[in-house]
Write a protein that holds these residues in place. Structure first.
Motif, short mmCIF file in Angstrom:
data_model
loop_
_atom_site.label_atom_id
_atom_site.label_comp_id
_atom_site.label_asym_id
_atom_site.label_seq_id
_atom_site.Cartn_x
_atom_site.Cartn_y
_atom_site.Cartn_z
N THR A 35 45.16 47.45 33.18
CA THR A 35 44.83 46.83 34.46
C THR A 35 45.10 45.32 34.46
O THR A 35 44.93 44.65 33.45
CB THR A 35 43.33 47.04 34.78
OG1 THR A 35 42.57 46.80 33.60
CG2 THR A 35 43.04 48.45 35.26
N SER A 36 45.48 44.82 35.63
CA SER A 36 45.58 43.37 35.84
C SER A 36 44.16 42.81 35.85
O SER A 36 43.20 43.58 36.02
CB SER A 36 46.22 43.11 37.21
OG SER A 36 45.29 43.46 38.23
N PRO A 37 43.98 41.49 35.71
CA PRO A 37 42.61 40.94 35.75
C PRO A 37 41.86 41.32 37.03
O PRO A 37 40.68 41.67 36.98
CB PRO A 37 42.84 39.42 35.67
CG PRO A 37 44.11 39.30 34.86
CD PRO A 37 44.97 40.46 35.31
N THR A 38 42.53 41.29 38.18
CA THR A 38 41.84 41.65 39.43
C THR A 38 41.41 43.11 39.41
O THR A 38 40.28 43.45 39.78
CB THR A 38 42.77 41.43 40.66
OG1 THR A 38 43.47 40.20 40.50
CG2 THR A 38 41.99 41.41 41.94
N ALA A 39 42.31 43.99 38.95
CA ALA A 39 41.98 45.42 38.89
C ALA A 39 40.89 45.66 37.84
O ALA A 39 40.03 46.52 38.02
CB ALA A 39 43.23 46.24 38.57
N SER A 40 40.93 44.89 36.74
CA SER A 40 39.88 45.02 35.71
C SER A 40 38.51 44.71 36.30
O SER A 40 37.53 45.40 36.02
CB SER A 40 40.13 44.04 34.55
OG SER A 40 41.33 44.34 33.89
N THR A 97 47.64 45.75 40.46
CA THR A 97 47.36 44.91 41.63
C THR A 97 47.00 43.48 41.20
O THR A 97 46.09 43.27 40.43
CB THR A 97 46.18 45.50 42.44
OG1 THR A 97 46.55 46.80 42.86
CG2 THR A 97 45.84 44.62 43.63
N TYR A 98 47.77 42.53 41.70
CA TYR A 98 47.49 41.14 41.40
C TYR A 98 47.19 40.38 42.68
O TYR A 98 47.95 40.46 43.64
CB TYR A 98 48.67 40.48 40.68
CG TYR A 98 48.44 39.00 40.50
CD1 TYR A 98 47.68 38.53 39.44
CD2 TYR A 98 48.93 38.08 41.44
CE1 TYR A 98 47.41 37.18 39.30
CE2 TYR A 98 48.67 36.73 41.31
CZ TYR A 98 47.91 36.29 40.23
OH TYR A 98 47.63 34.95 40.11
N LEU A 99 46.10 39.65 42.70
CA LEU A 99 45.80 38.78 43.83
C LEU A 99 45.41 37.42 43.28
O LEU A 99 44.80 37.33 42.21
CB LEU A 99 44.61 39.32 44.64
CG LEU A 99 44.84 40.57 45.51
CD1 LEU A 99 43.56 40.93 46.23
CD2 LEU A 99 45.95 40.33 46.52
N PRO A 100 45.75 36.34 43.99
CA PRO A 100 45.30 35.01 43.52
C PRO A 100 43.78 34.92 43.58
O PRO A 100 43.15 35.65 44.33
CB PRO A 100 45.95 34.05 44.52
CG PRO A 100 46.36 34.86 45.68
CD PRO A 100 46.53 36.27 45.23
N PRO A 101 43.19 34.02 42.76
CA PRO A 101 41.72 33.90 42.76
C PRO A 101 41.21 33.45 44.12
O PRO A 101 41.96 32.89 44.94
CB PRO A 101 41.45 32.83 41.70
CG PRO A 101 42.72 32.54 41.03
CD PRO A 101 43.84 33.10 41.84
N THR A 102 39.93 33.69 44.37
CA THR A 102 39.30 33.23 45.62
C THR A 102 39.14 31.71 45.56
O THR A 102 39.26 31.12 44.48
CB THR A 102 37.89 33.85 45.77
OG1 THR A 102 37.06 33.31 44.73
CG2 THR A 102 37.92 35.36 45.65
N PRO A 103 38.80 31.07 46.69
CA PRO A 103 38.55 29.62 46.68
C PRO A 103 37.44 29.21 45.70
O PRO A 103 37.39 28.07 45.25
CB PRO A 103 38.14 29.31 48.12
CG PRO A 103 38.73 30.42 48.93
CD PRO A 103 38.75 31.62 48.05
N HIS A 104 36.55 30.16 45.35
CA HIS A 104 35.48 29.86 44.38
C HIS A 104 35.97 30.01 42.94
O HIS A 104 35.19 29.85 42.00
CB HIS A 104 34.28 30.79 44.59
CG HIS A 104 33.81 30.86 45.99
ND1 HIS A 104 33.19 29.80 46.62
CD2 HIS A 104 33.89 31.85 46.92
CE1 HIS A 104 32.90 30.15 47.86
NE2 HIS A 104 33.33 31.38 48.07
N GLY A 105 37.23 30.39 42.77
CA GLY A 105 37.77 30.55 41.42
C GLY A 105 37.46 31.90 40.80
O GLY A 105 37.68 32.10 39.61
N THR A 106 36.94 32.85 41.59
CA THR A 106 36.62 34.17 41.04
C THR A 106 37.75 35.15 41.37
O THR A 106 38.58 34.90 42.25
CB THR A 106 35.31 34.72 41.63
OG1 THR A 106 35.43 34.72 43.06
CG2 THR A 106 34.12 33.85 41.23
N LEU A 107 37.76 36.26 40.64
CA LEU A 107 38.75 37.30 40.90
C LEU A 107 38.45 37.97 42.25
O LEU A 107 37.30 38.24 42.56
CB LEU A 107 38.75 38.33 39.77
CG LEU A 107 39.28 37.77 38.44
CD1 LEU A 107 38.90 38.68 37.28
CD2 LEU A 107 40.78 37.55 38.50
N ASP A 108 39.49 38.22 43.01
CA ASP A 108 39.32 38.65 44.40
C ASP A 108 39.15 40.17 44.51
O ASP A 108 40.06 40.88 44.96
CB ASP A 108 40.51 38.16 45.23
CG ASP A 108 40.26 38.30 46.72
OD1 ASP A 108 39.17 38.79 47.10
OD2 ASP A 108 41.17 37.95 47.50
#
Ligand SMILES: [Zn+2]
Length: 295
Positions: A35-40, A97-108
Motif C-alpha cells: 500500500t501507498s502511505p495514504t492507502a496504508s 492510491t496516492y494523494l497529497p497530504p492535507t493542509p494539516h500535514g496528515t494523510l488524506d
C-alpha cells in the motif's frame, strides 16, 4: 508497544471502553498489499476500527464482523474481516492510491475514501445465528467519524472512536491503534456529560500512544474521573488469513473434471491469489491431474 487490545468498563459498567495497539498487524497488512502511505492509513484505520468494534460488541470470541467501506474516492472498496479473538485481515481495491497530504500535514484518508458512499457492517455472533448487516451513509470518509455514526444510528450506542495511525515517509507504520468508548443505555445524563467533557480534552490517539506507551494508561486518561475496571487483555492481536493450499485445492476440486481439464490444457497450471492477504498459490499440472484421478 506490542499489538494488544484491552477491554474495560467504568462507572459501574455504564461506560464500556476498548483500546488497541495494532502497529505490527497493520504493517503486515500494508507489506502484503504494498500500500501507498495514504492507502496504508485508510486500511490501518479500518483494521483498527474492525478490531475495536468486534471486541466491544461480540460476546463470543468466535464472533466476527465484515466491514465494507465503499466511497466515491480513488481508493475504491475497503474490506475488513475482524474477529473478537484479535484476528483481522483486509484489503483495499487500489492499494497504490496516492494523494497529497492535507493542509494539516496528515494523510488524506477522507480524500482517498471519498466523502460520499456507504459503510456496511455484517455482524456474525459466531454462535450459528443469522448474520445481520447494517448500512449507513459515510459522514466524512475519515473512518473514525463514519464508524461513530454507524454505532450511534445502526447500533443505537452513543460512542466515541479515536483511530490513530502515523506512517513514516519510508512507508513504515510507526504507530497504529485506537480507542473506543461507549455509553450504555442506563448511563444517564450526568455520566454522559462528564464523559463528553473528558473526551473533548483528550489528545489524538497517536499523541496518547506517544505520551503513555501503554493501553492501560491510555484508558485511565480517557476515563479520568471514573473508576476504571480492566476486564480482559487480548495479547494475540494479529493479521491472520485462513487461506491455504488445501482450500485452493478444495475450490479447484469443486469445479469438476471438465473445467479442471480445461485449466490443464489452456494454462498448464492453476494460479490463485487471495484477495485478503495477497498470498499467491500455484497448483501444478501434476497436482491438477491428481485431482482428476481422485474425483
Ligand atoms: Zn489469504
Amino acid at each position: 508497544m506490542p499489538d494488544t487490545l484491552i477491554k474495560a468498563t467504568a462507572a459501574d459498567g455504564r461506560i464500556r471502553a476498548v483500546a488497541a495497539f495494532t502497529t505490527e498487524t497493520v504493517n503486515e497488512a500494508c507489506r502484503r498489499h504494498a500500500t501507498s502511505p495514504t492507502a496504508s492509513a485508510a486500511l490501518g484505520k479500518a483494521l483498527g476500527a474492525g478490531l475495536l468494534v468486534a471486541s466491544a460488541t461480540m460476546k463470543d470470541p468466535r464472533g466476527s464482523l465484515t466491514i465494507r467501506v465503499m466511497g466515491d474516492g480513488p481508493l475504491g472498496l475497503i474490506l475488513v474481516d475482524a474477529r473478537a479473538n484479535g484476528a483481522v485481515r483486509g484489503y483495499v481495491s487500489r492499494p497504490d492510491t496516492y494523494l497529497p497530504p492535507t493542509p494539516h500535514g496528515t494523510l488524506d484518508v477522507g480524500g482517498a475514501v471519498g466523502r460520499t458512499g456507504t459503510l456496511a457492517i455484517t455482524h456474525d455472533n459466531g454462535l450459528g445465528g443469522q448474520p445481520y448487516t447494517g448500512t449507513v451513509e459515510l459522514v466524512s470518509g475519515e473512518l473514525g467519524e463514519d464508524f461513530t455514526h454507524y454505532m450511534a444510528t445502526s447500533m443505537q450506542t452513543p460512542s466515541a472512536l479515536s483511530l490513530g495511525i502515523f506512517v513514516q515517509p519510508s512507508g513504515e507504520v510507526e504507530v497504529s491503534g485506537g480507542l473506543l468508548v461507549q455509553l450504555m443505555p442506563d448511563a444517564g445524563d450526568e455520566i454522559a456529560e462528564r464523559l463528553e467533557e473528558t473526551l473533548s480534552k483528550l489528545p489524538s490517539f497517536t499523541q496518547l500512544a506517544r505520551q503513555y506507551g501503554s493501553l492501560d494508561q491510555i484508558l485511565h486518561a480517557a476515563l479520568s474521573g471514573f473508576a476504571v475496571e480492566i476486564l480482559h487483555t487480548e495479547e494475540s492481536v494479529r493479521f491472520e488469513c485462513p487461506c491455504s493450499t488445501d482450500r485452493v485445492m478444495r475450490a479447484l476440486a469443486s469445479l469438476g473434471p471438465t473445467e479442471i481439464r480445461e485449466i490443464i490444457e489452456e494454462q498448464g497450471q492453476a494460479e490463485a491469489t487471495c484477495h485478503f492477504c495477497n498470498e499467491q498459490y500455484v497448483v501444478s499440472r501434476e497436482q491438477l491431474e491428481e485431482l482428476l484421478v481422485n474425483q
